[in-house]
Design a protein around this motif. Structure first.
Motif, short mmCIF file in Angstrom:
data_model
loop_
_atom_site.label_atom_id
_atom_site.label_comp_id
_atom_site.label_asym_id
_atom_site.label_seq_id
_atom_site.Cartn_x
_atom_site.Cartn_y
_atom_site.Cartn_z
N GLN A 9 0.83 -1.21 0.00
CA GLN A 9 0.00 0.00 0.00
C GLN A 9 0.87 1.26 0.00
N ILE A 10 1.92 1.25 0.80
CA ILE A 10 2.82 2.41 0.86
C ILE A 10 3.55 2.58 -0.46
N GLU A 11 3.98 1.48 -1.05
CA GLU A 11 4.66 1.56 -2.35
C GLU A 11 3.72 2.13 -3.42
N ASP A 12 2.50 1.60 -3.47
CA ASP A 12 1.54 2.08 -4.46
C ASP A 12 1.23 3.56 -4.26
N ALA A 13 1.05 3.96 -3.01
CA ALA A 13 0.75 5.35 -2.70
C ALA A 13 1.94 6.25 -3.04
N ALA A 14 3.15 5.80 -2.76
CA ALA A 14 4.35 6.59 -3.07
C ALA A 14 4.48 6.80 -4.58
N ARG A 15 4.27 5.74 -5.33
CA ARG A 15 4.32 5.86 -6.79
C ARG A 15 3.29 6.87 -7.29
N LYS A 16 2.07 6.71 -6.81
CA LYS A 16 0.99 7.60 -7.25
C LYS A 16 1.27 9.05 -6.84
N ALA A 17 1.74 9.24 -5.62
CA ALA A 17 2.03 10.59 -5.14
C ALA A 17 3.08 11.26 -6.01
N PHE A 18 4.16 10.54 -6.30
CA PHE A 18 5.22 11.13 -7.11
C PHE A 18 4.71 11.47 -8.51
N LEU A 19 3.97 10.56 -9.09
CA LEU A 19 3.42 10.81 -10.43
C LEU A 19 2.49 12.02 -10.43
N PRO A 46 3.90 11.68 1.95
CA PRO A 46 4.93 11.99 0.97
C PRO A 46 5.34 13.47 1.04
N ALA A 47 6.49 13.77 0.49
CA ALA A 47 6.93 15.15 0.33
C ALA A 47 7.84 15.22 -0.88
N ALA A 48 7.82 16.36 -1.54
CA ALA A 48 8.70 16.58 -2.69
C ALA A 48 9.07 18.06 -2.75
N ASN A 49 10.14 18.36 -3.43
CA ASN A 49 10.55 19.74 -3.61
C ASN A 49 11.12 19.92 -5.01
N THR A 50 11.24 21.18 -5.41
CA THR A 50 11.70 21.47 -6.76
C THR A 50 12.87 22.46 -6.74
N LEU A 51 13.65 22.40 -7.80
CA LEU A 51 14.77 23.33 -7.93
C LEU A 51 14.27 24.76 -8.07
N ALA A 79 -1.61 11.38 -3.92
CA ALA A 79 -2.19 10.13 -3.41
C ALA A 79 -2.88 10.34 -2.06
N ASP A 80 -3.62 11.41 -1.96
CA ASP A 80 -4.25 11.76 -0.67
C ASP A 80 -5.11 10.64 -0.11
N LYS A 81 -5.97 10.09 -0.93
CA LYS A 81 -6.88 9.03 -0.44
C LYS A 81 -6.09 7.81 0.03
N GLU A 82 -5.09 7.44 -0.75
CA GLU A 82 -4.29 6.25 -0.41
C GLU A 82 -3.55 6.44 0.91
N PHE A 83 -2.95 7.61 1.09
CA PHE A 83 -2.23 7.85 2.34
C PHE A 83 -3.21 8.00 3.51
N ASP A 84 -4.39 8.55 3.26
CA ASP A 84 -5.41 8.62 4.33
C ASP A 84 -5.79 7.23 4.81
N VAL A 85 -5.97 6.30 3.87
CA VAL A 85 -6.31 4.92 4.23
C VAL A 85 -5.19 4.31 5.07
N ILE A 86 -3.95 4.51 4.65
CA ILE A 86 -2.80 3.97 5.39
C ILE A 86 -2.77 4.54 6.81
N CYS A 87 -2.94 5.85 6.93
CA CYS A 87 -2.89 6.48 8.26
C CYS A 87 -4.03 6.00 9.15
N THR A 88 -5.21 5.81 8.58
CA THR A 88 -6.34 5.29 9.35
C THR A 88 -6.04 3.89 9.86
N GLN A 89 -5.47 3.06 9.00
CA GLN A 89 -5.09 1.70 9.41
C GLN A 89 -4.08 1.73 10.53
N LEU A 90 -3.09 2.61 10.43
CA LEU A 90 -2.06 2.70 11.47
C LEU A 90 -2.68 3.11 12.81
#
Length: 177
Positions: A9-19, A46-51, A79-90
């Motif tokens: 789930q974390i892998e899928d969410a990370a991929r989606k978030a980055f995309l 997730p977090a990201a930054n730009t030049l 990937a807001d929904k995906e990370f919300d599901v993960i956080c709820t599970q935790l």
């Protein structure tokens, strides 16, 4: 909790978030991606930054803003929904073991390990480079928590085979000086 399912789930969410972040902000030259949690092991975000954002960083603190996910512009984006599901599970899992410190420490360590493994897997698959055409700085961090110096150094080396690694390690060498 099935940690293999959580890891996927974390892998899928990370991929989606980055995309998603790349789709919206790719023109700003994304150079970094992180997963982070909290000391209570209740979240993964997730977090990201730009030049482009970094062009405005003050020289004195530029490396801090460059490498500290809590300061990045695109924190908790994608990937807001995906990370919300993960956080709820935790949080649900944590609520079942309220007073068990030994269980919590094991749970926390496993969650942190999974996040690092996910980032390492994506790095080894060249996931980020295939999308951006460039090296991406990767890190896992925990809000309001400091990793041991050596653990952080090993984490940076494990997740980065690029110039960012060298710059980060050089920066680390100045800490406390």
């Amino acid at each position: 909790m099935d940690f293999e399912i959580l890891k996927q789930q974390i892998e899928d969410a990370a991929r989606k978030a980055f995309l998603e972040v790349y789709e919206k902000h790719g023109a700003e030259e994304i150079y970094s991606f992180a997963l982070y949690s909290d000391e209570g092991a209740m979240t993964v975000c997730p977090a990201a930054n730009t030049l482009k954002v970094m062009e405005n960083a003050e020289d004195d603190d530029a490396l801090y803003y460059k490498y500290e996910p809590a300061e990045w512009t695109y924190e908790m984006e994608g990937a807001d929904k995906e990370f919300d599901v993960i956080c709820t599970q935790l949080r649900t899992e944590l609520s079942k073991h309220d007073e068990d410190d030994q269980w919590f420490e094991s749970f926390q360590a496993k969650l942190y390990s999974i996040c690092i493994e996910v980032l390492e897997k994506l790095k080894n698959e060249n996931f980020f480079t295939k999308i951006t055409g460039k090296d991406i700085f990767l890190i896992f961090t925990v809000s309001d928590y400091e990793f041991e110096h050596e653990d952080l150094k090993n984490l940076i080396i494990r997740l980065n085979d690029n110039d960012y690694k060298n710059e980060y390690l050089d920066w680390m060498a100045t800490w406390g000086n």
